[in-house]
Structures are given as C-alpha cells and as structure tokens.
Motif scaffolding. Sequence first.
Motif, PDB file in Angstrom:
ATOM      1  N   TRP A 177      42.474  54.543  39.811  1.00  0.00           N
ATOM      2  CA  TRP A 177      41.568  55.486  40.002  1.00  0.00           C
ATOM      3  C   TRP A 177      42.026  55.649  41.167  1.00  0.00           C
ATOM      4  N   CYS A 178      42.468  55.266  41.886  1.00  0.00           N
ATOM      5  CA  CYS A 178      42.726  55.568  43.392  1.00  0.00           C
ATOM      6  C   CYS A 178      43.855  56.954  43.085  1.00  0.00           C
TER       7      CYS A 178
ATOM      8  N   ASP B   6      42.116  49.699  40.279  1.00  0.00           N
ATOM      9  CA  ASP B   6      41.940  50.587  40.854  1.00  0.00           C
ATOM     10  C   ASP B   6      42.706  51.704  41.756  1.00  0.00           C
TER      11      ASP B   6
ATOM     12  N   TRP C  77      43.098  43.350  37.875  1.00  0.00           N
ATOM     13  CA  TRP C  77      42.098  44.545  39.161  1.00  0.00           C
ATOM     14  C   TRP C  77      42.395  45.771  39.933  1.00  0.00           C
TER      15      TRP C  77
ATOM     16  N   ASN D  41      31.538  48.904  39.791  1.00  0.00           N
ATOM     17  CA  ASN D  41      32.935  49.624  40.078  1.00  0.00           C
ATOM     18  C   ASN D  41      34.187  50.263  38.579  1.00  0.00           C
TER      19      ASN D  41
ATOM     20  N   MET E  69      33.714  54.527  38.660  1.00  0.00           N
ATOM     21  CA  MET E  69      35.217  54.788  38.691  1.00  0.00           C
ATOM     22  C   MET E  69      35.511  55.709  36.921  1.00  0.00           C
TER      23      MET E  69
END
Length: 117
Positions: free
Chosen positions: A16-17, A13, A9, A62, A66
């Motif tokens: 994504w960031c 993320d 996870w 989420n 994304m």
Amino acid sequence: MENLHIVFWLFKDIGWCMIWKPLGIIMIVPTLVISILIAWRTRELMSELCHNLAITFWISANSYWMISEFMGFDHITISGWFTYKHLALIPFLLGVFCLAFYYAIWQPRHPDEIETM
C-alpha cells in the motif's frame, strides 16, 4: 501462526505504502484468512475472541481503504463530505463495538473468569 500473520500484514501495508498494487491486494487474502483462523481458534476465550475479531475488522477496513485508493474511487463523494473511503468506518466501528462489548458488558459481568491462552 500469529507471527506469520504479522509478516503478511506488513507486506500488505508495504504494498500500500509503495503503491505496489499486486503485492498489497494479494496479501489481503492470507492476512485476512489467518486473522479469521486466529479468531476461530480463540473463540472459547471471550477476551481473545473479541480482540481477534476487532483485528479482523481492522484488517478488513484497512484492506477496503487500500483498494479504494488503488482503484481510484476513495475520493468520490457519496453524500456531502462522505466519500467511498469513509465506508471503511463500517468495519472499523464493528471492531470498536467488539471491544466495547467486551470491556463494557462482558468483562464486568464475569469478573472472576481468568482468561489465558
């Protein structure tokens, strides 16, 4: 398995960031698969099942959000102010409904049931 789930996870993320599209998209699969497996394993304990389903819906929302940003359709209007990014509300709300069901309906009707793993 739950600890590994968190690692996947976090990598999703981070992808994504940092706008590392391949990392973010690839990490959806193990993150979602493990969350589904965790929910399946805890299906006999309503508290755990509802919370783990909420997490699975959260990861789904989420992940969709994304992808919508990565693919550039997040800002496209569907109707009025509602954009494709806002479709992530569907799984987010499904997660909320899972928890609302548990806390508002199931738990009050089963006050004597002790649920532990």
